[in-house]
Design an enzyme around this catalytic site. Structure first.
Site, PDB file in Angstrom:
ATOM      1  NE  ARG A  90      -1.382   3.421  -5.951  1.00 16.35           N
ATOM      2  CZ  ARG A  90      -2.511   3.743  -5.331  1.00 16.35           C
ATOM      3  NH1 ARG A  90      -2.542   4.764  -4.493  1.00 16.35           N
ATOM      4  NH2 ARG A  90      -3.613   3.054  -5.547  1.00 16.35           N
ATOM      5  CG  ASN A 144      -0.980  -0.755   2.341  1.00 18.50           C
ATOM      6  OD1 ASN A 144      -1.349  -1.581   3.161  1.00 18.50           O
ATOM      7  ND2 ASN A 144      -1.807   0.096   1.750  1.00 18.50           N
ATOM      8  CB  CYS A 164      -5.990  -2.786   7.118  1.00 14.53           C
ATOM      9  SG  CYS A 164      -6.598  -2.843   5.408  1.00 14.53           S
ATOM     10  CG  HIS A 194      -4.481  -5.486   1.611  1.00 15.59           C
ATOM     11  ND1 HIS A 194      -3.758  -4.596   0.847  1.00 15.59           N
ATOM     12  CD2 HIS A 194      -5.195  -4.713   2.486  1.00 15.59           C
ATOM     13  CE1 HIS A 194      -4.014  -3.358   1.240  1.00 15.59           C
ATOM     14  NE2 HIS A 194      -4.887  -3.411   2.233  1.00 15.59           N
ATOM     15  CE1 TYR A 244      -5.786  -3.789  -1.898  1.00 17.86           C
ATOM     16  CE2 TYR A 244      -7.404  -3.867  -0.133  1.00 17.86           C
ATOM     17  CZ  TYR A 244      -6.521  -3.163  -0.916  1.00 17.86           C
ATOM     18  OH  TYR A 244      -6.371  -1.805  -0.724  1.00 17.86           O
TER      19      TYR A 244
END
Length: 431
Positions: A90, A144, A164, A194, A244
Site C-alpha cells: 500500500r 478494495n 463499502c 468510491h 473519494y
C-alpha cells in the site's frame, strides 16, 4: 451459523466482532473462523475476539487457522477483507504515482490499478475454494477496490455482494445533524464504489421527504470540511459526493498535500503496531478507541446487516444499517439496467433490497451528464483494469491507465505503467 473471515488477522477484525456481539439477534453466529497466513497477528486478533464475545456473553466459538479450505468448509458466508502485499505494498501504491504528479491512493488512479492487479487473482482463487466447499455460501467482499473485485466475482458466477462503509458513514452523520435515528434516513446513493453522490436525503423511507437542500443550507460548511471539499462545490452540485471524489474534483491540491506529508500507509502501519500491542494484553476485552482512527467506521453494522439479510435475517437486519434506511442496503451489485447508460455487467453501488436470493437494486433518481460522464469513464477503466488483472500484459495495464480520468495522457500512462510493473512484479505471475 458459521461465518469465515478471510484476512481475519486484520486489525479491523475486532470492529467486526464487536458488531457480532452487539447485534446477535440479527445474526446468530455460532461459529466464527478467522483465516489468515500471518499466524502471529491471527493469534493476537483471535484471542481478543474470544475475550470480546465472552464479555458479551455470546456463545459463538472462535477458531483461527492458516488453512483456507478448512476455514471455508461448511461456512454459510465468507467475508473477504484481505490486503495482498500488506501495508508495504500500500505504501508503494501511495508513493510512486506521486513521482509522476498523480494522486497516490490505494483504491483509485494508478495505485488502485496496482491493487486490483494484485488482488483479483487471489480473490478468484479463494472464491473457487468457497464454491467447492459449499456452493450455497455467500461471499461478502470488503476488499478494495470493491467494484472491480466484485465484478470479477460476479462475472465468474459466484454468489457475491460487495460492501463499502461510505454510505453508512454518511447516513450516520446526516442522522446526527438531523437529530433522528439512523434508520429514519434513506440515502439516494448512486454511482460506483468510491465514486458516489448522495442525490437526496429522505426521512422515513425511499419516498420520504428530501431534506438534503436544508442540510446543505444549514450544515454545508461542516459537511464540506468533513469531506475536505470546497463548500461552494457542494452547493453547485446540489449533492454530497463521497470523500473519494476529492481525488477528481481537487486533484492538484490533493497531490500537493500528499507530497508534503508521509504516506497514509506509514501512519496506518504505525497504528497497527500499536493496536496489535493492545490486542496482546490478556486483560483487553473490548475494541480499543484507537481502532476508530484505523478507518472502517460502521463496518460491523453494515456487514452484520448484509449477512443477516443474505442468510435469512430480513432485509434491514439492523434498522437500515446498510446505509439507506427503510429496509434497504447500499451494496455493490451487478448493474442490469439500474444505470441504463452502463453495460449490464458493470458493478454499481446503489440501494438494494437484500434477501437470501441476493441483492436486487432499487430504482435510483435520474442522473445528469455531470455524473454520467464520470461514471461512464470510470466504468470503462474498470472494465480494462479487470481485463488486465485476468489476462496480464503490459499493453493491457497501459490501456487501463490511459482510460482512467486521473491519467488520460499517453506519456503519463507510459511512465505510470513502467513504475507499476517495477513495484509489483513479485505479485504478477505474468510479469
Amino acid at each position: 451459523m458459521k461465518l469465515a473471515v478471510v484476512g481475519g488477522g486484520s486489525t479491523y477484525t475486532p470492529e467486526l466482532v464487536d458488531g457480532f456481539a452487539r447485534l446477535r439477534d440479527a445474526l446468530p453466529v455460532t461459529e466464527l473462523v478467522l483465516a489468515d497466513p500471518a499466524e502471529d497477528r491471527l493469534e493476537l486478533v483471535g484471542g481478543l475476539a474470544r475475550r470480546m464475545l465472552a464479555r458479551a456473553g455470546h456463545p459463538a466459538a472462535v477458531t483461527t487457522t492458516g488453512d483456507l479450505d478448512a476455514a471455508v468448509a461448511d461456512a454459510d458466508a465468507v467475508l473477504l477483507q484481505l490486503r495482498v502485499g500488506g501495508q508495504a505494498a500500500r505504501e508503494r501504491d501511495e508513493t510512486w504515482p506521486l513521482e509522476c504528479g498523480c494522486v497516490g491512493q490505494e483504491t483509485t488512479g494508478a495505485g488502485g490499478l496496482a491493487k486490483a492487479l494484485r488482488t483479483v487473482p487471489v480473490v478468484l482463487d479463494i472464491a473457487e475454494r468457497v464454491r467447492r466447499a459449499n456452493p450455497g455460501a455467500w461471499i461478502i467482499d470488503f476488499t478494495n477496490p470493491v467494484g472491480i473485485v466484485t465484478r470479477a466475482l460476479l462475472n465468474e458466477g459466484h454468489r457475491a455482494v460487495g460492501l463499502c462503509n461510505v454510505a453508512i458513514g454518511l447516513q450516520r452523520k446526516f442522522a446526527a445533524l438531523l437529530e433522528v435515528e439512523p434508520g429514519e434516513v434513506h440515502l439516494d446513493h448512486v454511482g460506483l464504489n468510491h465514486l458516489t453522490w448522495e442525490l437526496g436525503v429522505r426521512l422515513g423511507g425511499p419516498r420520504g421527504r428530501d431534506v438534503l437542500p436544508g442540510l446543505l443550507a444549514r450544515h454545508g460548511a461542516a459537511i464540506a470540511a468533513d469531506l475536505r471539499l470546497p463548500e461552494p462545490l457542494l452547493h453547485r452540485l446540489g449533492a454530497v459526493p463521497s470523500y473519494y471524489l476529492r481525488y477528481f474534483y481537487t486533484h492538484d491540491e490533493v497531490v500537493a498535500e500528499m507530497r508534503d506529508r508521509p504516506p497514509r500507509a506509514a501512519e496506518v502501519a504505525a497504528m497497527e503496531r500499536g493496536l496489535l500491542e493492545m490486542y496482546a494484553d490478556p486483560a483487553l476485552d473490548t475494541k480499543p478507541e484507537l481502532l476508530a482512527k484505523r478507518g472502517g467506521a460502521y463496518y460491523s453494522e453494515a456487514a452484520v446487516a448484509l449477512a443477516a439479510a443474505l442468510l435469512g435475517g430480513g432485509t434491514g437486519g439492523t434498522g437500515g444499517a446498510g446505509g439507506t434506511g427503510g429496509g434497504a442496503q447500499v451494496v455493490n451489485v451487478r448493474n442490469d439496467g439500474t444505470l441504463p447508460f452502463l453495460p449490464d455487467d458493470a458493478v454499481v453501488e446503489v440501494p438494494a433490497a437484500v434477501s437470501p436470493a441476493g441483492a436486487e437494486p432499487l430504482p435510483v433518481p435520474p442522473l445528469d451528464p455531470l455524473h454520467t460522464g464520470l461514471i461512464s469513464a470510470v466504468t470503462a477503466y474498470e472494465h480494462l483494469a479487470l481485463d488486465a488483472a485476468l489476462r496480464g500484459g503490459r499493453d493491457r495495464v497501459f490501456a487501463a491507465l490511459l482510460a482512467h480520468p486521473l491519467v488520460g495522457r499517453y506519456a503519463l500512462a507510459e511512465k505510470l505503467t513502467d513504475r507499476l510493473l517495477a513495484h509489483n512484479r513479485e505479485y504478477l505471475a505474468w510479469a
